[in-house]
Design a protein around this motif. Sequence first.
Motif, PDB file in Angstrom:
ATOM      1  N   VAL A 143     -16.783  22.015  19.862  1.00  0.00           N
ATOM      2  CA  VAL A 143     -18.021  21.177  19.895  1.00  0.00           C
ATOM      3  C   VAL A 143     -18.931  21.471  18.633  1.00  0.00           C
ATOM      4  CG1 VAL A 143     -19.888  21.301  21.124  1.00  0.00           C
ATOM      5  CG2 VAL A 143     -18.069  21.317  22.476  1.00  0.00           C
ATOM      6  N   VAL A 168     -18.867  14.859  26.058  1.00  0.00           N
ATOM      7  CA  VAL A 168     -17.849  15.922  25.852  1.00  0.00           C
ATOM      8  C   VAL A 168     -17.541  16.065  27.271  1.00  0.00           C
ATOM      9  CG1 VAL A 168     -17.392  18.478  25.222  1.00  0.00           C
ATOM     10  CG2 VAL A 168     -18.930  16.852  23.772  1.00  0.00           C
ATOM     11  N   ASN A 195     -14.986  19.134  29.139  1.00  0.00           N
ATOM     12  CA  ASN A 195     -14.323  20.232  29.147  1.00  0.00           C
ATOM     13  C   ASN A 195     -13.560  20.387  30.572  1.00  0.00           C
ATOM     14  OD1 ASN A 195     -15.593  21.103  26.939  1.00  0.00           O
ATOM     15  ND2 ASN A 195     -17.536  21.776  28.233  1.00  0.00           N
ATOM     16  N   THR A 222     -20.630  24.601  29.662  1.00  0.00           N
ATOM     17  CA  THR A 222     -21.059  23.221  29.697  1.00  0.00           C
ATOM     18  C   THR A 222     -22.432  22.997  30.179  1.00  0.00           C
ATOM     19  OG1 THR A 222     -18.571  22.603  30.571  1.00  0.00           O
ATOM     20  CG2 THR A 222     -20.417  21.112  31.268  1.00  0.00           C
ATOM     21  N   LEU A 258     -24.450  23.635  26.762  1.00  0.00           N
ATOM     22  CA  LEU A 258     -24.333  22.865  25.886  1.00  0.00           C
ATOM     23  C   LEU A 258     -25.037  21.369  26.277  1.00  0.00           C
ATOM     24  CD1 LEU A 258     -20.535  23.340  24.801  1.00  0.00           C
ATOM     25  CD2 LEU A 258     -22.599  24.022  23.452  1.00  0.00           C
ATOM     26  N   ALA A 259     -25.007  20.987  27.706  1.00  0.00           N
ATOM     27  CA  ALA A 259     -25.521  19.800  27.950  1.00  0.00           C
ATOM     28  C   ALA A 259     -27.058  19.925  27.432  1.00  0.00           C
ATOM     29  CB  ALA A 259     -25.466  19.783  29.540  1.00  0.00           C
ATOM     30  N   VAL A 275     -22.487  16.521  28.379  1.00  0.00           N
ATOM     31  CA  VAL A 275     -21.331  17.309  28.351  1.00  0.00           C
ATOM     32  C   VAL A 275     -21.164  17.720  29.745  1.00  0.00           C
ATOM     33  CG1 VAL A 275     -20.633  19.726  27.713  1.00  0.00           C
ATOM     34  CG2 VAL A 275     -22.222  18.568  26.193  1.00  0.00           C
ATOM     35  N   THR A 325     -17.822  18.839  33.037  1.00  0.00           N
ATOM     36  CA  THR A 325     -16.402  19.433  33.154  1.00  0.00           C
ATOM     37  C   THR A 325     -15.612  18.761  34.316  1.00  0.00           C
ATOM     38  OG1 THR A 325     -17.436  21.778  32.627  1.00  0.00           O
ATOM     39  CG2 THR A 325     -15.487  21.547  33.967  1.00  0.00           C
ATOM     40  N   THR A 346     -24.883  14.809  33.023  1.00  0.00           N
ATOM     41  CA  THR A 346     -24.656  15.628  32.262  1.00  0.00           C
ATOM     42  C   THR A 346     -24.715  17.108  32.845  1.00  0.00           C
ATOM     43  OG1 THR A 346     -24.908  16.421  30.034  1.00  0.00           O
ATOM     44  CG2 THR A 346     -26.903  16.225  31.209  1.00  0.00           C
TER      45      THR A 346
END
Length: 254
Positions: A126, A140, A142, A169, A172-173, A182, A184, A240
């Motif tokens: 990332v 993204v 994951n 996750t 990063l979101a 982001v 998962t 997200t």
Amino acid sequence: MRLRDTVAVVTGGGTGIGRATALALADAGAAGVVVNYSRSADDADATVAALAQRGCTAVAERADIADDALVRAMADRVRDRFGRVDVLVNNAATTYRAAHEDLDGLTDEAFARVLDVNVLGPFRVVRAFAADLRAAGGAVVNIGSISGYRASGSSIAYGVSKAALTQLTRNLAVALAPEVRVNTVAPGTVATRWQTDLHGVTGFAERARAERETIPLRRTSTPEHVAQAVLGLLAMDQVTGESVILDGGKHVTY
């Protein structure tokens, strides 16, 4: 998010969930797909060939996500080749098989390796593509695991790594907002080579049969089911920091 004419990077893209996701992205209209791998060159090349048959420009990129220099070099090559990255699927992972009660069987080195690949690895990827994803307004996804929610799986280290990935996750979101989403997907049992390597062909078949008798949907997940969830999250423009469990409803019956 519309996938037509996008460029996607799929780590661990040569086999299993990664391969199914790469093919699904191509079928959805992605113009370019980067198939990352660390060891399975033949599998990566076969996936690239299958993508090409779908009219997608595809390349295999070897880079161990445990090595930041290799990850950054891969990002540079992808940038030079495609000029953009819209989608990143962090699928590459590893495990170390050790019974949960066998604490001495899980060495510090093995624990550190699993965390390095399964948690720091996605972070490295990332980080390497963050500017590209921001510029594209990308997303993204994951690939986590039900083992991040319950005390199961191939080892304590694996479960802890997938729990950490779920929290990564979320962080990063926030860190990549508002440009990048982001999320998962957390699968339960999936019929892949990963499972047959762990349990053997016969052993996995029996485990899957027994599980099907107890879960609400009465079927074993396939890599294509996971890919379907990945594309679903990519399409959800207002979602997200979330994790979708994909286990045929088993988690609601624990």
